[in-house]
Design a protein around this motif. Structure first.
Motif, PDB file in Angstrom:
ATOM      1  N   HIS A 299       0.930  -1.147  -0.239  1.00 35.68           N
ATOM      2  CA  HIS A 299      -0.126  -0.114   0.007  1.00 35.68           C
ATOM      3  C   HIS A 299       0.853   1.141   0.084  1.00 35.68           C
ATOM      4  N   LEU A 300       2.068   1.123   0.076  1.00 34.44           N
ATOM      5  CA  LEU A 300       3.028   2.164  -0.078  1.00 34.44           C
ATOM      6  C   LEU A 300       3.767   2.560  -1.357  1.00 34.44           C
ATOM      7  N   ASN A 301       4.316   3.857  -1.580  1.00 38.03           N
ATOM      8  CA  ASN A 301       5.102   4.031  -2.573  1.00 38.03           C
ATOM      9  C   ASN A 301       6.451   4.192  -2.090  1.00 38.03           C
ATOM     10  N   ALA A 302       7.467   4.600  -2.897  1.00 37.15           N
ATOM     11  CA  ALA A 302       8.703   4.564  -2.709  1.00 37.15           C
ATOM     12  C   ALA A 302       9.060   5.640  -1.558  1.00 37.15           C
ATOM     13  N   LYS A 303       8.540   6.596  -1.827  1.00 38.07           N
ATOM     14  CA  LYS A 303       8.615   7.878  -0.669  1.00 38.07           C
ATOM     15  C   LYS A 303       8.168   7.630   0.341  1.00 38.07           C
ATOM     16  N   ALA A 304       6.821   7.091   0.557  1.00 36.84           N
ATOM     17  CA  ALA A 304       6.159   6.523   1.587  1.00 36.84           C
ATOM     18  C   ALA A 304       7.220   5.491   2.391  1.00 36.84           C
ATOM     19  N   MET A 305       7.779   4.916   1.810  1.00 33.50           N
ATOM     20  CA  MET A 305       8.486   3.765   2.544  1.00 33.50           C
ATOM     21  C   MET A 305       9.999   4.660   3.017  1.00 33.50           C
ATOM     22  N   PRO A 353      24.239  15.468   4.180  1.00 32.03           N
ATOM     23  CA  PRO A 353      24.215  14.025   3.536  1.00 32.03           C
ATOM     24  C   PRO A 353      22.968  14.159   2.542  1.00 32.03           C
ATOM     25  N   TYR A 354      23.103  13.148   1.427  1.00 34.30           N
ATOM     26  CA  TYR A 354      22.102  12.909   0.399  1.00 34.30           C
ATOM     27  C   TYR A 354      21.744  11.471   0.546  1.00 34.30           C
ATOM     28  N   LEU A 355      20.421  11.264   0.230  1.00 36.32           N
ATOM     29  CA  LEU A 355      19.823  10.100  -0.290  1.00 36.32           C
ATOM     30  C   LEU A 355      19.261   9.948  -1.342  1.00 36.32           C
ATOM     31  N   MET A 356      19.741   8.662  -2.126  1.00 38.90           N
ATOM     32  CA  MET A 356      19.115   8.304  -3.286  1.00 38.90           C
ATOM     33  C   MET A 356      18.202   7.106  -3.279  1.00 38.90           C
ATOM     34  N   TYR A 357      16.908   7.414  -3.536  1.00 36.09           N
ATOM     35  CA  TYR A 357      16.057   6.026  -3.253  1.00 36.09           C
ATOM     36  C   TYR A 357      15.421   5.397  -4.638  1.00 36.09           C
ATOM     37  N   CYS A 358      14.734   4.438  -4.413  1.00 37.96           N
ATOM     38  CA  CYS A 358      14.397   3.634  -5.764  1.00 37.96           C
ATOM     39  C   CYS A 358      12.922   3.668  -5.852  1.00 37.96           C
ATOM     40  N   LYS A 365      13.478  -3.334   0.519  1.00 35.45           N
ATOM     41  CA  LYS A 365      13.860  -1.618   0.076  1.00 35.45           C
ATOM     42  C   LYS A 365      13.261  -0.976   1.477  1.00 35.45           C
ATOM     43  N   LEU A 366      12.297  -1.434   2.020  1.00 36.96           N
ATOM     44  CA  LEU A 366      11.911  -0.521   3.450  1.00 36.96           C
ATOM     45  C   LEU A 366      12.989  -0.763   4.408  1.00 36.96           C
ATOM     46  N   MET A 367      13.490  -1.866   4.527  1.00 35.05           N
ATOM     47  CA  MET A 367      14.763  -2.341   5.503  1.00 35.05           C
ATOM     48  C   MET A 367      15.685  -1.524   5.200  1.00 35.05           C
ATOM     49  N   GLN A 368      16.220  -1.240   4.033  1.00 38.90           N
ATOM     50  CA  GLN A 368      17.374  -0.874   3.311  1.00 38.90           C
ATOM     51  C   GLN A 368      17.124   0.872   3.783  1.00 38.90           C
ATOM     52  N   TYR A 369      16.060   1.591   3.595  1.00 41.60           N
ATOM     53  CA  TYR A 369      15.851   2.790   4.255  1.00 41.60           C
ATOM     54  C   TYR A 369      16.132   3.013   5.556  1.00 41.60           C
TER      55      TYR A 369
END
Length: 611
Positions: A299-305, A353-358, A365-369
């Protein structure tokens, strides 16, 4: 000359010397302060170039970026050279002396000048593309591929996906050997050039090569890692015996000898398929009895994660990430060129810092964030420190691991209403067993890769003998052997060895896994957890957040043992005992299995010929 006159002259001379010493310290201190600010400025510029929108077809833009980075590189090298110009024996202030020693290294590989951009960068890029070049012919001409597709494959993601699903030992052996044969010359040339480049750069900068590579006292760290390996060994051997017996049952004695090391292609199969249906656990803990964890985030999108991960930290009392971060430092993927297999990345060498997500949405991926945001918050909480205290002994990776262990616990997933039901004791054991295979079996590999790099940099082994050295260490620490004899010139490092090689990824993984479990256990105690360690969640605990912030704010201002005491008050160094406690239910089960099956514990020497 009278005695009084002589005394007066000596006093005047002494005052002059003292004044000169004070002036020299002041000059050095002024340089240090200015250089720290310059360091942050220059690396912020590099990060802005790296994380700006990148159109690979716009050669003019790429050329401009390269010229900008070259200009910045020259400035960083000038800091190193100026720092080296100070006579450390004349510096009285210990902090200033430490700062000058650290600033000598900021030129890094840039000190190689045009050779860095024309050679080293190309070698690093080449090693990264070893895994993504589509240059491997498919097994049996593509007969096992969908629709018989015979198109060439890349290791990542094509062959890796096959390793994650295939039950065919011959197919796995084919890809293991073919990828190495195809890439061994190219890999060895590029890899050894990088090793030599670090040795050359360290010599120019007049710093120990291991300090340039590891950014810390590598000798003490290796001793700590060796101690952790000694603690892990009895449990590892029990798990190894179980894995070997199951593989023997599956593939027969011609493929897996019950007394020998495990062939590497099948060892990797076990690690990669730990969470898959049909793994070696299927007869005991079927995958179908676990939920589909990706359903938790559908139910989440990448930014929501990313936002969900940030919520974990704010629950501990961390400030929300600023609007500036969300607008300019949290970089969206290129929507015109989506890549489902992309890896999130972080820049955290400065307080900016910068963060690039997918784009891809998955539980992993949620755990990676959750893990990556530990680096973002760590960078922000040491933002008041000068550049020479900014490093954190890789502790940011251990913090990220501790947070992931908490955020992935069934208690947390149920509490956050991501999971709809409570896992039964059997389901908890199923989950724990799969985690143990992926984690415990990987740790010796991280150690071996770290040790190989250390020995190459030390010149205690060279490229002509490194493959034999590598397999000697793999047998000693992991009980793993090559699938077949290895000839002269072979370089058998797996593709993961080359991923982010210039960032010491293997060392970071070892520290994050071992020390991460130590942090996790201590933070669970602080949160008065009354559940088994493998199901603890410290979400929402402000005392945990205060401990984390206290450690983060120190950076490397104190020795690493002292920094770690902010989380581990009775710290005696890196230890495997917390990890072993976490997986104790699995280890008890495996111990009973091995006893009933009369399984051999340990392994005899391989019979494979390795030149």
């Amino acid at each position: 000359m009278s005695l009084r006159s002589m005394v007066l002259l000596l006093l005047i001379a002494g005052i002059g010397c003292a004044s000169a010493a004070v002036n020299y310290d002041l000059e050095a201190k002024t340089f240090v302060n200015q250089s720290s600010a310059r360091y942050y400025k220059f690396y912020n510029e590099i990060a802005a170039e790296t994380y700006s929108a990148n159109n690979e077809d716009d050669f003019e833009a790429l050329f401009t970026k390269l010229n900008n980075v070259k200009r910045i590189a020259e400035e960083l090298v000038s800091i190193s050279r100026q720092a080296a110009g100070f006579n450390l024996e004349r510096i009285r202030n210990p902090e200033t002396k430490h700062a000058l020693q650290e600033l000598r290294s900021v030129g890094d590989l840039f000190v190689l000048g045009d050779d860095y951009f024309s050679s080293v960068q190309m070698n690093l890029a080449a090693l990264q593309t070893l895994s993504t070049d589509k240059d491997i012919e498919p097994y049996l001409g593509g007969a096992k591929m969908p629709d018989g597709d015979d198109s060439p494959l890349a290791y990542y993601p094509d062959i890796q996906k096959i390793v994650q699903t295939s039950r065919d030992s011959d197919e796995l052996k084919y890809y293991w050997e073919t990828w190495r044969e195809k890439n061994q010359l190219w890999a060895s040339l590029n890899f050894y050039t990088i090793v030599q480049s670090y040795q050359r750069a360290a010599k120019i900068l007049e710093v120990p090569v291991h300090k340039l590579w590891y950014r810390s006292d590598s000798q003490e760290m290796l001793q700590q890692m060796e101690q952790a390996m000694t603690e892990l060994r009895p449990a590892y051997q029990q798990l190894h015996a179980f894995v070997r017996k199951e593989l023997h049952k599956k593939y027969g004695g011609e493929v897996v000898d019950l007394n020998k090391p495990i062939p590497d292609h099948l060892f990797q199969q076990v690690v990669e398929q730990a969470w898959a249906p049909g793994s070696i656990l299927e007869d005991y803990y079927p995958r179908a009895q676990l939920p589909e964890f990706d359903d938790y985030v559908q139910h989440l999108n990448a930014k929501a994660m990313v936002n969900e991960s940030e919520n974990f930290y704010t629950s501990l009392g961390f400030e929300p990430l600023s609007p500036e971060f969300h607008k300019n430092q949290l970089k969206e993927p290129n929507e015109d060129r989506p890549n489902d297999d992309c890896r999130p990345s972080v820049f955290d060498l400065t307080p900016h810092p910068y963060l690039m997500y997918c784009e891809k949405v998955s539980f992993r991926k949620l755990m990676q964030y959750h893990s990556h945001l530990a680096r973002v918050y760590y960078a922000q909480h040491r933002s008041h420190l000068p550049s020479y205290y900014f490093k954190a002994y890789n502790l940011e990776f251990a913090v990220g691991e501790a947070v992931v262990l908490s955020a992935s616990s069934p208690t947390h997933l149920t509490g956050r209403q991501l999971a709809k039901g409570v896992l039964s004791d059997r389901e908890l054991m199923n989950r724990l067993f799969r985690m143990s295979l992926h984690t415990i079996l990987s740790i010796p590999l991280y150690y071996v890769h770290t040790k190989v790099m250390h020995d190459l940099l030390s010149d205690t082994v060279d490229m002509d003998t490194v493959n034999k050295h590598y397999w000697r260490l793999m047998e000693q620490y992991a009980g793993v052997e090559p699938p077949m004899d290895r000839g002269e010139g072979a370089i058998d490092f797996p593709y993961k060895f080359y991923v982010n090689i210039d960032q010491n990824f293997q060392t970071q993984k070892f520290i994050s896994e071992i020390l991460g479990y130590q942090f996790y256990r201590e933070l669970c105690k602080k949160s008065f957890n009354n559940k088994p360690l493998h199901n603890c969640d410290f979400y929402g605990n402000l005392a945990v957040g205060n401990s984390l912030k206290s450690m983060m704010s120190l950076g490397s201002k104190k020795p690493w043992r002292e920094v770690v005491t902010k989380i581990l008050p009775n710290n005696t160094g890196i230890s495997s005992f917390a990890l072993l406690e976490y997986y104790q239910p699995v280890l008890d089960w495996v111990g009973n299995y091995n006893k009933e099956a009369n399984a051999k514990i340990g392994w005899t020497a391989t019979k494979k010929k390795i030149v």
